[in-house]
Design a protein around this motif. Structure first.
Motif, short mmCIF file in Angstrom:
data_model
loop_
_atom_site.label_atom_id
_atom_site.label_comp_id
_atom_site.label_asym_id
_atom_site.label_seq_id
_atom_site.Cartn_x
_atom_site.Cartn_y
_atom_site.Cartn_z
N ARG A 13 0.83 -1.21 0.00
CA ARG A 13 0.00 0.00 0.00
C ARG A 13 0.87 1.27 0.00
O ARG A 13 0.66 2.18 -0.78
CB ARG A 13 -0.86 -0.06 1.27
CG ARG A 13 -1.97 0.90 1.38
CD ARG A 13 -2.84 0.50 2.56
NE ARG A 13 -2.15 0.46 3.83
CZ ARG A 13 -2.58 1.05 4.96
NH1 ARG A 13 -3.71 1.73 4.94
NH2 ARG A 13 -1.92 0.92 6.08
N LEU A 14 1.85 1.33 0.88
CA LEU A 14 2.67 2.54 1.01
C LEU A 14 4.00 2.43 0.25
O LEU A 14 4.50 3.43 -0.26
CB LEU A 14 2.94 2.82 2.49
CG LEU A 14 3.70 4.10 2.83
CD1 LEU A 14 3.05 5.33 2.21
CD2 LEU A 14 3.80 4.28 4.34
N TYR A 57 15.39 -10.32 0.71
CA TYR A 57 16.02 -9.13 1.33
C TYR A 57 17.52 -9.31 1.52
O TYR A 57 18.31 -8.37 1.33
CB TYR A 57 15.32 -8.87 2.67
CG TYR A 57 15.83 -7.69 3.45
CD1 TYR A 57 15.87 -6.41 2.91
CD2 TYR A 57 16.25 -7.86 4.77
CE1 TYR A 57 16.33 -5.33 3.65
CE2 TYR A 57 16.70 -6.78 5.53
CZ TYR A 57 16.75 -5.52 4.95
OH TYR A 57 17.20 -4.45 5.69
N THR A 73 7.91 -2.39 5.12
CA THR A 73 7.51 -3.78 5.31
C THR A 73 6.60 -3.90 6.54
O THR A 73 6.46 -2.94 7.30
CB THR A 73 8.78 -4.63 5.51
OG1 THR A 73 9.60 -3.98 6.49
CG2 THR A 73 9.56 -4.75 4.22
N VAL A 125 5.83 10.71 9.67
CA VAL A 125 5.67 11.62 8.53
C VAL A 125 5.11 12.99 8.93
O VAL A 125 5.38 13.99 8.28
CB VAL A 125 4.79 10.94 7.45
CG1 VAL A 125 3.36 10.74 7.93
CG2 VAL A 125 4.83 11.71 6.15
N PHE A 291 5.20 13.15 2.69
CA PHE A 291 5.99 11.96 2.32
C PHE A 291 7.13 12.34 1.37
O PHE A 291 8.24 11.80 1.46
CB PHE A 291 5.09 10.89 1.69
CG PHE A 291 4.29 10.09 2.69
CD1 PHE A 291 4.92 9.19 3.54
CD2 PHE A 291 2.92 10.23 2.78
CE1 PHE A 291 4.20 8.45 4.47
CE2 PHE A 291 2.18 9.49 3.71
CZ PHE A 291 2.83 8.60 4.55
P1 NAI Z 1 1.33 -3.73 3.13
O1 NAI Z 1 0.93 -5.00 3.79
O2 NAI Z 1 0.46 -3.14 2.08
O3 NAI Z 1 2.80 -3.90 2.49
C1 NAI Z 1 3.85 -4.62 3.09
C2 NAI Z 1 4.87 -4.99 2.03
O4 NAI Z 1 5.97 -5.67 2.63
C3 NAI Z 1 4.33 -5.91 0.94
O5 NAI Z 1 4.85 -5.47 -0.30
C4 NAI Z 1 4.94 -7.26 1.30
O6 NAI Z 1 5.10 -8.10 0.17
C5 NAI Z 1 6.30 -6.80 1.82
N1 NAI Z 1 7.00 -7.80 2.61
C6 NAI Z 1 6.47 -8.70 3.48
N2 NAI Z 1 7.46 -9.46 4.01
C7 NAI Z 1 8.63 -9.02 3.47
C8 NAI Z 1 9.99 -9.40 3.59
N3 NAI Z 1 10.36 -10.40 4.42
N4 NAI Z 1 10.93 -8.75 2.87
C9 NAI Z 1 10.57 -7.75 2.04
N5 NAI Z 1 9.29 -7.34 1.86
C10 NAI Z 1 8.33 -7.97 2.57
O7 NAI Z 1 1.56 -2.69 4.31
P2 NAI Z 1 1.63 -1.09 4.25
O8 NAI Z 1 0.31 -0.51 4.55
O9 NAI Z 1 2.35 -0.66 3.02
O10 NAI Z 1 2.53 -0.82 5.57
C11 NAI Z 1 3.91 -1.07 5.59
C12 NAI Z 1 4.51 -0.30 6.76
O11 NAI Z 1 4.26 1.09 6.57
C13 NAI Z 1 3.95 -0.66 8.13
O12 NAI Z 1 4.99 -0.68 9.07
C14 NAI Z 1 2.99 0.49 8.45
O13 NAI Z 1 2.92 0.77 9.85
C15 NAI Z 1 3.64 1.65 7.72
N6 NAI Z 1 2.67 2.67 7.30
C16 NAI Z 1 2.93 3.96 7.62
C17 NAI Z 1 2.03 4.95 7.31
C18 NAI Z 1 2.33 6.38 7.64
O14 NAI Z 1 1.39 7.17 7.73
N7 NAI Z 1 3.58 6.73 7.84
C19 NAI Z 1 0.76 4.64 6.63
C20 NAI Z 1 0.63 3.25 6.26
C21 NAI Z 1 1.55 2.30 6.60
#
Ligand code: NAI
Length: 337
Positions: A13-14, A57, A73, A125, A291
């Motif tokens: 997502r992000l 990774y 991640t 952020v 961002f």
């Molecule tokens: P998501 O579930 O959409 O994406 C996670 C990604 O990590 C996927 O591409 C997945 O394939 C990958 N992944 C999983 N295991 C992995 C590994 N071992 N090695 C490499 N890649 C791997 O989650 P989302 O929403 O993108 O969130 C990711 C992080 O960003 C979380 O920690 C979340 O807290 C943070 N986040 C921060 C926000 C902000 O406002 N700063 C908003 C949304 C998320």
């Protein structure tokens, strides 16, 4: 270092948004992308031409052409992935929160201390959002006097797909995932006070399946700080109108409010239903500019060899408070820190 060569890790997502931003960041080159999911790598093959793709990774870390990793991640992986990157000699940007327990935060800090030449920045952020920065500057200048209470909310639009239920398995729950931003704001805007006691409760208004993860779709928490300052946090996954991040800081000579109307733009619609505006639909729409700034600040921090503007100690303290709030919610008891 003239150009920082970056690998994006996580293309969900992000991560996809960060990847697009890094392609526009001055002084940076996106050289690699990593996801264990084949369809995410397929997306990257088209969207990120010329970028080396990895499923593993460890192989990214073995690539000597990568100077820095950008970790987007699942939260449950952050600490171990940061430590591995530091051991491989890479600078690290990592999304919030740093980790889901204090021991992991301390382990990251210990490893970072062994590599003082490497930068580590955690993605709070809002510290890079123009409106929050303006509020911070006004507070620092004393323009509304002494702040004594912060009330802050992070409220997502309802998502009927069940995303938030799946996400809850690795996010640490609504307080660690959403309120962590408000906790960091409270520390930043109230002048880093020490937390004393927290209390929390919540309800599942629309997504009872969250109970499987001991999570809720609406949570409220209170935090008392030493010296008497207070914070109230509200987090939600069920808003009908859009995403609404709102913060009020009450001070001895006034109040600052950031985001009172989550307007998508400056258009107002006046018609038979009244006068209204459209709303931002998700966190990314609200914080898109922040961002971009955040990525630029990370790259500049490396290129100019400056201290990271968001320290690991800040991130550890946010995790400590978020965990105490989660414990208070699950136990029904106030928790003393
Ligand atoms: P998501 O579930 O959409 O994406 C996670 C990604 O990590 C996927 O591409 C997945 O394939 C990958 N992944 C999983 N295991 C992995 C590994 N071992 N090695 C490499 N890649 C791997 O989650 P989302 O929403 O993108 O969130 C990711 C992080 O960003 C979380 O920690 C979340 O807290 C943070 N986040 C921060 C926000 C902000 O406002 N700063 C908003 C949304 C998320």
């Amino acid at each position: 270092m003239s150009t920082v060569r970056i690998a994006i890790v996580g293309l969900g997502r992000l991560g996809r948004r960060h990847a697009a931003n890094l392609q526009q960041t001055h002084g940076a080159q996106l050289v690699a992308a990593c996801s264990p999911v084949a369809e995410e790598r397929d997306w990257a093959a088209t969207a990120l031409p010329g970028v080396a793709l990895y499923a593993d990774y460890a192989e990214v870390l073995a690539n000597a052409d990568v100077d820095a990793v950008f970790l987007v991640t699942p939260t449950s992986l952050h600490a171990e992935q940061i430590i591995a990157a530091l051991r491989a000699g890479k600078h690290v940007f990592c999304e919030k929160p740093l980790a889901l327990n204090v021991e992991d935060c301390l382990a990251v800090e210990e490893e970072a201390a062994r590599h003082p030449q490497l930068k580590v920045m955690i993605g709070f952020v809002r510290r890079f959002d123009a409106s929050y920065r303006d509020a911070a500057d006004k507070l620092a200048a004393g323009s509304v006097g002494r702040p004594y209470l912060l009330r802050s909310q992070t409220c997502d639009r309802n998502d009927e797909s069940g995303f938030f239920v799946r996400f809850s398995a690795s996010s640490g729950g609504i307080f660690m995932d959403c309120s962590i931003h408000d906790i960091d704001l409270a520390r930043w805007l109230l002048g880093n006070p020490k937390p004393k006691r927290v209390w929390a409760t919540g309800t599942n208004a629309l997504h009872p399946a969250l109970a499987e993860h001991q999570d809720v779709d609406n949570g409220v928490a209170m935090c008392e700080f030493e010296g008497g300052q207070l914070a109230c946090f509200y987090a939600s996954r069920t808003q009908a109108h859009g995403h609404e991040t709102l913060t009020e800081i009450f001070a001895s000579e006034g109040r600052l409010t950031v985001g009172a109307n989550p307007r998508a733009n400056r258009v107002e619609i006046s018609d038979a239903h009244g006068v209204r505006n459209e709303c931002v639909q998700d966190f990314y729409q609200r914080f898109a500019d922040a961002f971009v700034t955040e990525a630029q600040v990370f790259v500049d921090t490396i290129r100019d060899n400056r201290p990271s503007p968001v320290t690991l100690a800040d991130a550890r303290e946010a995790t400590r408070i978020g965990l105490a709030i989660t414990q208070a919610f699950r136990s029904g008891e106030a928790v003393t820190l």
